[in-house]
Enzyme design. Structure first.
Site, PDB file in Angstrom:
ATOM      1  CG  HIS A   1      -1.900  -1.107   1.269  1.00 20.38           C
ATOM      2  ND1 HIS A   1      -2.847  -1.228   2.268  1.00 20.38           N
ATOM      3  CD2 HIS A   1      -2.114  -2.158   0.429  1.00 20.38           C
ATOM      4  CE1 HIS A   1      -3.596  -2.303   2.043  1.00 20.38           C
ATOM      5  NE2 HIS A   1      -3.157  -2.883   0.940  1.00 20.38           N
TER       6      HIS A   1
ATOM      7  CE1 TYR B   1      19.090  -0.660 -13.537  1.00 22.03           C
ATOM      8  CE2 TYR B   1      19.637   1.566 -14.250  1.00 22.03           C
ATOM      9  CZ  TYR B   1      20.019   0.267 -13.984  1.00 22.03           C
ATOM     10  OH  TYR B   1      21.311  -0.124 -14.185  1.00 22.03           O
TER      11      TYR B   1
END
Length: 222
Positions: free
Chosen positions: A95, A120
């Protein structure tokens, strides 16, 4: 890797994620698929920062609890991602603040939640899909995940958080962290007309690193 080491690995990464504020309280869950088709998965209402290796849930290939505490209620979510991503060996669901915030923005494209901001992000998380809101533990979320047909290793649940699969637990954790950092970058730069990677730069990453991006079909340029 032995059962004991796998359990320790889940606890180690869980504590790392928790201590850096990437999933508060008892939120988030981690699963690891085993050679026999069963899983190790974090228990329901367990804080990732304070996991006990001996109490991690051990499920068989049918999802039945063999030992440990009652597993997370997000089992349907994990099951759907494993079923459609054959290469997945671990799943991390958090979360994390910036990734959750991203899901609430009106301009988000559900087939590519983030633009190509950094190499990335593409190399670790690929592209990210957005799944509509379902209450936590709702089995219907599994149908939404299956509807993506295994094209995405990283998915955001609206108003809830990221779910990321990897070919190892380390890969899944690193990809989840990269997704959170890229969401943070997006929120910092929103409405500032930032420079994203160009299509040619994305194509170069795809060709160099063999990336499989849902929106990018590999082809040979003349």
């Amino acid at each position: 890797m032995s059962d004991a080491r796998q359990r320790e690995e889940i606890c180690r990464y869980g504590r790392s994620l928790f201590e850096r504020g990437l999933t508060p309280g008892s939120s988030g869950n981690i699963s690891l698929r085993l050679e026999d088709g069963g899983w190790l998965v974090t228990p329901t209402n367990a804080s990732l920062g304070f996991l006990d290796p001996a109490r991690i849930s051990r499920l068989d290939s049918e999802g039945r609890l063999l030992s440990g505490d009652k597993p997370t209620k997000e089992i349907p979510l994990h099951t759907a991602l494993y079923d459609t991503r054959g290469s997945a060996r671990a799943i991390v669901h958090l979360h994390s603040t910036h990734a959750v915030a991203l899901t609430m923005l009106p301009e988000i494209d559900p087939r590519a939640v983030l633009p190509p901001m950094t190499p990335y992000y593409l190399m670790r998380a690929g592209e990210t899909a957005l799944v509509p809101y379902y209450r936590p533990g709702d089995p219907a979320v599994a149908d939404a995940i299956r509807g993506l047909a295994g094209k995405y290793s990283s998915v955001l649940l609206a108003n809830h958080g990221p779910v990321v699969a990897g070919d190892s637990l380390e890969a899944a954790v690193f990809a989840t962290e990269e997704l959170e950092e890229t969401a943070k970058l997006y929120l910092l730069l929103r409405n500032l007309n930032p420079r994203f990677l160009t299509p040619a730069q994305v194509a170069d990453l795809v060709d160099t690193f063999g990336l499989e991006l849902p929106s990018h079909h590999h082809h040979d340029d003349d």
